[in-house]
Design an enzyme around this catalytic site. Sequence first.
Site, PDB file in Angstrom:
ATOM      1  N   HIS A   1       6.288  11.384   7.252  1.00 44.30           N
ATOM      2  CA  HIS A   1       4.896  11.815   7.049  1.00 44.30           C
ATOM      3  C   HIS A   1       3.888  11.057   7.913  1.00 44.30           C
ATOM      4  O   HIS A   1       2.717  11.429   7.961  1.00 44.30           O
ATOM      5  CB  HIS A   1       4.564  11.828   5.562  1.00 44.30           C
ATOM      6  CG  HIS A   1       5.423  12.842   4.871  1.00 44.30           C
ATOM      7  ND1 HIS A   1       5.402  14.177   5.231  1.00 44.30           N
ATOM      8  CD2 HIS A   1       6.406  12.722   3.944  1.00 44.30           C
ATOM      9  CE1 HIS A   1       6.308  14.833   4.523  1.00 44.30           C
ATOM     10  NE2 HIS A   1       6.929  13.978   3.747  1.00 44.30           N
TER      11      HIS A   1
ATOM     12  N   THR B   1       9.018  20.628   0.691  1.00 45.35           N
ATOM     13  CA  THR B   1       9.866  19.456   0.904  1.00 45.35           C
ATOM     14  C   THR B   1      11.276  19.857   0.477  1.00 45.35           C
ATOM     15  O   THR B   1      11.485  20.990   0.044  1.00 45.35           O
ATOM     16  CB  THR B   1       9.336  18.245   0.110  1.00 45.35           C
ATOM     17  OG1 THR B   1      10.209  17.135   0.339  1.00 45.35           O
ATOM     18  CG2 THR B   1       9.277  18.513  -1.387  1.00 45.35           C
ATOM     19  N   THR B   2      12.231  18.931   0.598  1.00 48.65           N
ATOM     20  CA  THR B   2      13.613  19.264   0.248  1.00 48.65           C
ATOM     21  C   THR B   2      13.704  19.415  -1.271  1.00 48.65           C
ATOM     22  O   THR B   2      13.695  18.433  -2.000  1.00 48.65           O
ATOM     23  CB  THR B   2      14.555  18.152   0.764  1.00 48.65           C
ATOM     24  OG1 THR B   2      14.218  17.880   2.126  1.00 48.65           O
ATOM     25  CG2 THR B   2      15.997  18.579   0.682  1.00 48.65           C
TER      26      THR B   2
ATOM     27  N   GLU C   1      23.766  10.852  -1.816  1.00 53.90           N
ATOM     28  CA  GLU C   1      22.410  10.445  -2.190  1.00 53.90           C
ATOM     29  C   GLU C   1      21.987  11.343  -3.339  1.00 53.90           C
ATOM     30  O   GLU C   1      21.947  12.571  -3.203  1.00 53.90           O
ATOM     31  CB  GLU C   1      21.448  10.574  -1.004  1.00 53.90           C
ATOM     32  CG  GLU C   1      20.038  10.139  -1.402  1.00 53.90           C
ATOM     33  CD  GLU C   1      19.110   9.875  -0.232  1.00 53.90           C
ATOM     34  OE1 GLU C   1      19.583   9.471   0.839  1.00 53.90           O
ATOM     35  OE2 GLU C   1      17.897  10.085  -0.422  1.00 53.90           O
TER      36      GLU C   1
ATOM     37  N   ASN D   1      11.358   6.164   4.841  1.00 53.17           N
ATOM     38  CA  ASN D   1      11.294   7.475   5.491  1.00 53.17           C
ATOM     39  C   ASN D   1       9.915   7.618   6.153  1.00 53.17           C
ATOM     40  O   ASN D   1       8.883   7.514   5.482  1.00 53.17           O
ATOM     41  CB  ASN D   1      11.524   8.562   4.427  1.00 53.17           C
ATOM     42  CG  ASN D   1      11.491   9.960   5.009  1.00 53.17           C
ATOM     43  OD1 ASN D   1      10.617  10.268   5.812  1.00 53.17           O
ATOM     44  ND2 ASN D   1      12.422  10.802   4.602  1.00 53.17           N
TER      45      ASN D   1
ATOM     46  N   GLU E   1      18.394  12.539   8.767  1.00 54.32           N
ATOM     47  CA  GLU E   1      18.534  13.653   7.812  1.00 54.32           C
ATOM     48  C   GLU E   1      18.512  14.963   8.567  1.00 54.32           C
ATOM     49  O   GLU E   1      17.641  15.173   9.420  1.00 54.32           O
ATOM     50  CB  GLU E   1      17.349  13.661   6.850  1.00 54.32           C
ATOM     51  CG  GLU E   1      17.469  12.703   5.721  1.00 54.32           C
ATOM     52  CD  GLU E   1      16.304  12.889   4.757  1.00 54.32           C
ATOM     53  OE1 GLU E   1      15.740  13.989   4.659  1.00 54.32           O
ATOM     54  OE2 GLU E   1      15.960  11.903   4.120  1.00 54.32           O
TER      55      GLU E   1
ATOM     56  N   ARG F   1      13.583  18.510  11.008  1.00 55.94           N
ATOM     57  CA  ARG F   1      13.691  19.839  10.396  1.00 55.94           C
ATOM     58  C   ARG F   1      13.815  20.898  11.475  1.00 55.94           C
ATOM     59  O   ARG F   1      13.352  20.716  12.605  1.00 55.94           O
ATOM     60  CB  ARG F   1      12.464  20.125   9.528  1.00 55.94           C
ATOM     61  CG  ARG F   1      12.365  19.232   8.299  1.00 55.94           C
ATOM     62  CD  ARG F   1      11.230  19.688   7.393  1.00 55.94           C
ATOM     63  NE  ARG F   1      11.604  20.855   6.620  1.00 55.94           N
ATOM     64  CZ  ARG F   1      11.943  20.848   5.338  1.00 55.94           C
ATOM     65  NH1 ARG F   1      11.911  19.728   4.656  1.00 55.94           N
ATOM     66  NH2 ARG F   1      12.280  21.961   4.721  1.00 55.94           N
TER      67      ARG F   1
ATOM     68  N   HIS G   1      13.906  10.547  -3.261  1.00 51.97           N
ATOM     69  CA  HIS G   1      12.995  11.690  -3.314  1.00 51.97           C
ATOM     70  C   HIS G   1      11.983  11.520  -4.440  1.00 51.97           C
ATOM     71  O   HIS G   1      12.346  11.420  -5.601  1.00 51.97           O
ATOM     72  CB  HIS G   1      13.706  13.043  -3.472  1.00 51.97           C
ATOM     73  CG  HIS G   1      12.905  14.153  -2.831  1.00 51.97           C
ATOM     74  ND1 HIS G   1      11.781  14.654  -3.400  1.00 51.97           N
ATOM     75  CD2 HIS G   1      13.052  14.778  -1.644  1.00 51.97           C
ATOM     76  CE1 HIS G   1      11.272  15.574  -2.588  1.00 51.97           C
ATOM     77  NE2 HIS G   1      12.020  15.668  -1.508  1.00 51.97           N
TER      78      HIS G   1
ATOM     79  N   ARG H   1       8.429  20.404  11.806  1.00 56.65           N
ATOM     80  CA  ARG H   1       7.063  20.279  11.268  1.00 56.65           C
ATOM     81  C   ARG H   1       6.554  18.841  11.270  1.00 56.65           C
ATOM     82  O   ARG H   1       5.370  18.605  11.238  1.00 56.65           O
ATOM     83  CB  ARG H   1       6.975  20.880   9.865  1.00 56.65           C
ATOM     84  CG  ARG H   1       7.696  20.085   8.818  1.00 56.65           C
ATOM     85  CD  ARG H   1       7.486  20.646   7.429  1.00 56.65           C
ATOM     86  NE  ARG H   1       8.182  21.905   7.236  1.00 56.65           N
ATOM     87  CZ  ARG H   1       8.524  22.374   6.041  1.00 56.65           C
ATOM     88  NH1 ARG H   1       8.197  21.695   4.953  1.00 56.65           N
ATOM     89  NH2 ARG H   1       9.179  23.505   5.916  1.00 56.65           N
TER      90      ARG H   1
ATOM     91  N   HIS I   1      13.839  12.896   9.056  1.00 59.40           N
ATOM     92  CA  HIS I   1      14.409  14.238   8.876  1.00 59.40           C
ATOM     93  C   HIS I   1      13.925  15.135  10.004  1.00 59.40           C
ATOM     94  O   HIS I   1      12.731  15.429  10.091  1.00 59.40           O
ATOM     95  CB  HIS I   1      13.949  14.779   7.508  1.00 59.40           C
ATOM     96  CG  HIS I   1      14.498  16.120   7.151  1.00 59.40           C
ATOM     97  ND1 HIS I   1      14.187  16.743   5.964  1.00 59.40           N
ATOM     98  CD2 HIS I   1      15.334  16.960   7.800  1.00 59.40           C
ATOM     99  CE1 HIS I   1      14.814  17.909   5.906  1.00 59.40           C
ATOM    100  NE2 HIS I   1      15.507  18.076   7.019  1.00 59.40           N
TER     101      HIS I   1
END
Length: 249
Positions: free
Chosen positions: A15, A105-106, A156, A12, A75, A50, A199, A54, A48
């Site tokens: 970040h 976060t999620t 997931e 992922n 995502e 969003r 995660h 962000r 992801h």
Amino acid sequence: MQPVGDLRLGVNIDHVATVRNARGSAYPDPIRAAKLAQEAGADGITAHLREDRRHISDADIAGLMSTLELPLNFEMAATDEMQAIALRHRPHAVCIVPEKREERTTEGGLDVARDENRLAHFIAPLRDAGCRVSIFIAADRAQIEAAARIGAAVVELHTGAYCDLHAEGAFDKRDEELARLTDMAALAHDLGLEVHAGHGLTYDTVTPIAVLPQIVELNIGHFLIGEAIFRGLVPAIHEMRRLMQDARG
Ligand code: PXP
């Protein structure tokens, strides 16, 4: 029932975009990170998009789709806007996650059981477009059964609670969560779902998850991008892959 396959690593890259966006600059570039992750042996890239953009941007998704050779796991929240974007790009996989603007976060899994009818209609066009639909849920029987009923290909399992309990040193509770993840991975597999997990996973927490034979993919981001500061992205990914492979024996 599906065969139990080898364990894949999805990296992922959200970040990398978080750091870029902190300065509103063009670097570090998440697409460059995705290509490096590919060189390092990642099996897929997760990003992801969003609602508040962000980290990952619409342009990042377009860039990943046009340049990446690895499958993209896109995502997104279950909104009309995101569905239209997914249908435009047709990524390999679409992972439906809950999303709250105020969260860091999620935080939890999707409540598929409560929103079953809407989600069944929501994922149908994504499936028809050829995307593998994955649902990000807690290790909970009702959620897994609902995910199977709506026709998802993949669940997931959210490993965030297990990782948080480990970090807090609450080892009894961590082991209870691990037992839940173990049982629910088996249930999901028995219901014909492909099982992924992710995660919060780190070098310290990955092994007990990677040994679960039904799990075929781990999606890991924040820790790997952080670790890349100290040892570089390629060695950080190599070490994660090594731990995953050792866990599988
Ligand atoms: N899987 C899903 C569905 C996620 O939402 C996230 C976080 O974006 C991850 C995996 C990766 O989590 P982490 O960045 O904590 O490794």
